[in-house]
Design an enzyme around this catalytic site. Structure first.
Site, PDB file in Angstrom:
ATOM      1  N   LYS A  13       0.836  -1.219   0.000  1.00 24.76           N
ATOM      2  CA  LYS A  13       0.000   0.000   0.000  1.00 24.76           C
ATOM      3  C   LYS A  13       0.864   1.261   0.000  1.00 24.76           C
ATOM      4  O   LYS A  13       0.633   2.163  -0.794  1.00 24.76           O
ATOM      5  CB  LYS A  13      -0.903   0.054   1.254  1.00 24.76           C
ATOM      6  CG  LYS A  13      -1.852  -1.086   1.414  1.00 24.76           C
ATOM      7  CD  LYS A  13      -2.787  -0.860   2.601  1.00 24.76           C
ATOM      8  CE  LYS A  13      -2.096  -0.763   3.954  1.00 24.76           C
ATOM      9  NZ  LYS A  13      -1.468  -2.001   4.423  1.00 24.76           N
ATOM     10  N   ARG A  88      -9.025   1.235   8.932  1.00 22.16           N
ATOM     11  CA  ARG A  88      -8.629  -0.149   9.196  1.00 22.16           C
ATOM     12  C   ARG A  88      -9.723  -0.900   9.939  1.00 22.16           C
ATOM     13  O   ARG A  88      -9.564  -2.085  10.230  1.00 22.16           O
ATOM     14  CB  ARG A  88      -7.361  -0.151  10.050  1.00 22.16           C
ATOM     15  CG  ARG A  88      -6.071  -0.452   9.284  1.00 22.16           C
ATOM     16  CD  ARG A  88      -4.938  -0.353  10.256  1.00 22.16           C
ATOM     17  NE  ARG A  88      -3.758  -1.039   9.876  1.00 22.16           N
ATOM     18  CZ  ARG A  88      -2.676  -0.476   9.340  1.00 22.16           C
ATOM     19  NH1 ARG A  88      -2.681   0.807   9.067  1.00 22.16           N
ATOM     20  NH2 ARG A  88      -1.608  -1.188   9.089  1.00 22.16           N
ATOM     21  N   ARG A 123      11.546  -5.687   4.487  1.00 23.31           N
ATOM     22  CA  ARG A 123      11.172  -4.282   4.280  1.00 23.31           C
ATOM     23  C   ARG A 123      12.116  -3.343   5.027  1.00 23.31           C
ATOM     24  O   ARG A 123      12.554  -3.633   6.131  1.00 23.31           O
ATOM     25  CB  ARG A 123       9.740  -4.080   4.769  1.00 23.31           C
ATOM     26  CG  ARG A 123       9.240  -2.683   4.572  1.00 23.31           C
ATOM     27  CD  ARG A 123       7.766  -2.636   4.584  1.00 23.31           C
ATOM     28  NE  ARG A 123       7.212  -2.723   5.926  1.00 23.31           N
ATOM     29  CZ  ARG A 123       5.924  -2.512   6.179  1.00 23.31           C
ATOM     30  NH1 ARG A 123       5.100  -2.235   5.198  1.00 23.31           N
ATOM     31  NH2 ARG A 123       5.475  -2.592   7.409  1.00 23.31           N
ATOM     32  N   ARG A 156      11.665  -1.532  10.510  1.00 25.51           N
ATOM     33  CA  ARG A 156      10.666  -1.117  11.493  1.00 25.51           C
ATOM     34  C   ARG A 156      10.604  -2.101  12.648  1.00 25.51           C
ATOM     35  O   ARG A 156      10.687  -3.306  12.445  1.00 25.51           O
ATOM     36  CB  ARG A 156       9.289  -1.024  10.820  1.00 25.51           C
ATOM     37  CG  ARG A 156       9.051   0.317  10.181  1.00 25.51           C
ATOM     38  CD  ARG A 156       7.798   0.341   9.387  1.00 25.51           C
ATOM     39  NE  ARG A 156       6.637  -0.241  10.042  1.00 25.51           N
ATOM     40  CZ  ARG A 156       5.419  -0.214   9.521  1.00 25.51           C
ATOM     41  NH1 ARG A 156       5.220   0.359   8.358  1.00 25.51           N
ATOM     42  NH2 ARG A 156       4.412  -0.759  10.150  1.00 25.51           N
ATOM     43  N   ARG A 167      -0.144  -8.875  13.508  1.00 24.79           N
ATOM     44  CA  ARG A 167      -0.673  -7.856  12.590  1.00 24.79           C
ATOM     45  C   ARG A 167      -1.518  -8.496  11.489  1.00 24.79           C
ATOM     46  O   ARG A 167      -2.545  -7.950  11.088  1.00 24.79           O
ATOM     47  CB  ARG A 167       0.476  -7.049  11.981  1.00 24.79           C
ATOM     48  CG  ARG A 167       1.127  -6.127  13.009  1.00 24.79           C
ATOM     49  CD  ARG A 167       2.460  -5.620  12.554  1.00 24.79           C
ATOM     50  NE  ARG A 167       2.372  -4.716  11.434  1.00 24.79           N
ATOM     51  CZ  ARG A 167       3.373  -4.486  10.586  1.00 24.79           C
ATOM     52  NH1 ARG A 167       4.520  -5.092  10.729  1.00 24.79           N
ATOM     53  NH2 ARG A 167       3.208  -3.634   9.598  1.00 24.79           N
TER      54      ARG A 167
HETATM   55  P1  AMP Z   1       1.288   0.777   9.066  1.00 26.19           P
HETATM   56  O1  AMP Z   1       2.482   1.661   8.924  1.00 26.19           O
HETATM   57  O2  AMP Z   1       0.140   1.226   8.224  1.00 26.19           O
HETATM   58  O3  AMP Z   1       1.625  -0.689   8.862  1.00 26.19           O
HETATM   59  O4  AMP Z   1       0.791   0.918  10.603  1.00 26.19           O
HETATM   60  C1  AMP Z   1       1.627   0.529  11.661  1.00 26.19           C
HETATM   61  C2  AMP Z   1       0.820   0.408  12.934  1.00 26.19           C
HETATM   62  O5  AMP Z   1       0.228   1.670  13.253  1.00 26.19           O
HETATM   63  C3  AMP Z   1      -0.339  -0.572  12.887  1.00 26.19           C
HETATM   64  O6  AMP Z   1       0.063  -1.907  13.131  1.00 26.19           O
HETATM   65  C4  AMP Z   1      -1.227  -0.018  13.998  1.00 26.19           C
HETATM   66  O7  AMP Z   1      -0.722  -0.358  15.271  1.00 26.19           O
HETATM   67  C5  AMP Z   1      -1.066   1.490  13.832  1.00 26.19           C
HETATM   68  N1  AMP Z   1      -2.053   2.034  12.867  1.00 26.19           N
HETATM   69  C6  AMP Z   1      -1.830   2.611  11.666  1.00 26.19           C
HETATM   70  N2  AMP Z   1      -2.971   2.991  11.079  1.00 26.19           N
HETATM   71  C7  AMP Z   1      -3.965   2.631  11.938  1.00 26.19           C
HETATM   72  C8  AMP Z   1      -5.387   2.724  11.887  1.00 26.19           C
HETATM   73  N3  AMP Z   1      -6.028   3.258  10.842  1.00 26.19           N
HETATM   74  N4  AMP Z   1      -6.080   2.249  12.956  1.00 26.19           N
HETATM   75  C9  AMP Z   1      -5.463   1.725  14.019  1.00 26.19           C
HETATM   76  N5  AMP Z   1      -4.144   1.581  14.125  1.00 26.19           N
HETATM   77  C10 AMP Z   1      -3.379   2.032  13.086  1.00 26.19           C
END
Ligand code: AMP
Length: 210
Positions: A13, A88, A123, A156, A167
């Site tokens: 994404k 999400r 990644r 990360r 996740r």
């Molecule tokens: P990402 O970088 O999109 O993979 O997000 C990393 C982490 O941030 C996720 O595993 C969640 O803990 C938190 N996070 C990001 N976006 C959301 C969202 N829309 N709702 C809830 N938690 C989020």
């Protein structure tokens, strides 16, 4: 153009949003990047969110909805935007609706779970601007530093095997229902994300421009 990128963590994404952002000259808004920034700066939101991210859980809806509301009210969003990692959950999608934001297209990038695990392990992310790379599929031309801003690339903290597992399970239980949600609204596009970065990009463009 107001776009949502849907898909499991590691589906691509962020990478695809980055390319689409350049193509359509609209910003990508990544709630994950905003939250990681808040953690780095030790803001109250960052302190609250840290435990959730570290465990591979979702940050509570009200916190994330607050973040997105504030971000979407900034000037650079008036001509459109790409949402990467939001919504999400169904309540987050309903919150977007109740803000009166009409989404044009929702791009669901579909990738098999076993490939997701491989992808997340390789990644890398820029420690400064957040640009994403992959050691094999999408390496930086500058090696261990970012092509865009020359800051060091890092892995990360939540891209470790245990957190990846939780996740993925959170994705299937809480985020996947959004596919039906947007399908029933009639603006869902599905792109196969199992292939290369270019193949996924072509699938997305084909779906968007059909
Ligand atoms: P990402 O970088 O999109 O993979 O997000 C990393 C982490 O941030 C996720 O595993 C969640 O803990 C938190 N996070 C990001 N976006 C959301 C969202 N829309 N709702 C809830 N938690 C989020």
């Amino acid at each position: 153009m107001k776009l949502i990128m849907l898909g499991a963590p590691g589906a691509g994404k962020g990478t695809q949003a980055q390319i689409l952002s350049d193509k359509y000259c609209i910003p990508t808004i990544s709630t994950g990047a905003i939250i990681r920034g808040a953690i780095k700066n030790e803001t109250p939101t960052g302190k609250l969110a840290k435990g959730y991210i570290d465990r591979g859980e979702l940050v509570p809806d009200d916190v994330v909805i607050g973040i997105i509301k504030e971000r979407l009210s900034e000037d650079d969003c008036t001509g459109g935007f790409i949402l990467d990692g939001f919504p999400r959950t169904i309540p987050q999608a309903e919150a977007l609706d109740s803000l009166g934001i009409e989404i044009d297209r929702v791009v669901d990038i579909e990738v098999d779970d076993d490939l997701i695990v491989k992808r997340l392990s390789g990644r890398r992310e820029c420690s400064k601007c957040g640009a994403t790379y992959h050691v094999v599929n999408n390496p930086s031309e500058k090696g261990d530093i970012c092509e865009r801003c020359s800051a060091p690339l890092i892995r990360r903290a939540d891209d470790n095997p245990e957190t990846i597992k939780s996740r993925l399970s959170v994705y299937h239980s809480q985020t996947e229902p959004l596919i039906e949600f947007y399908k029933s609204k009639g603006n869902l596009l599905v792109a196969d994300g199992n292939g290369s970065l270019d193949a996924t990009y072509n699938a997305i463009i084909k779906a968007l421009e059909a």
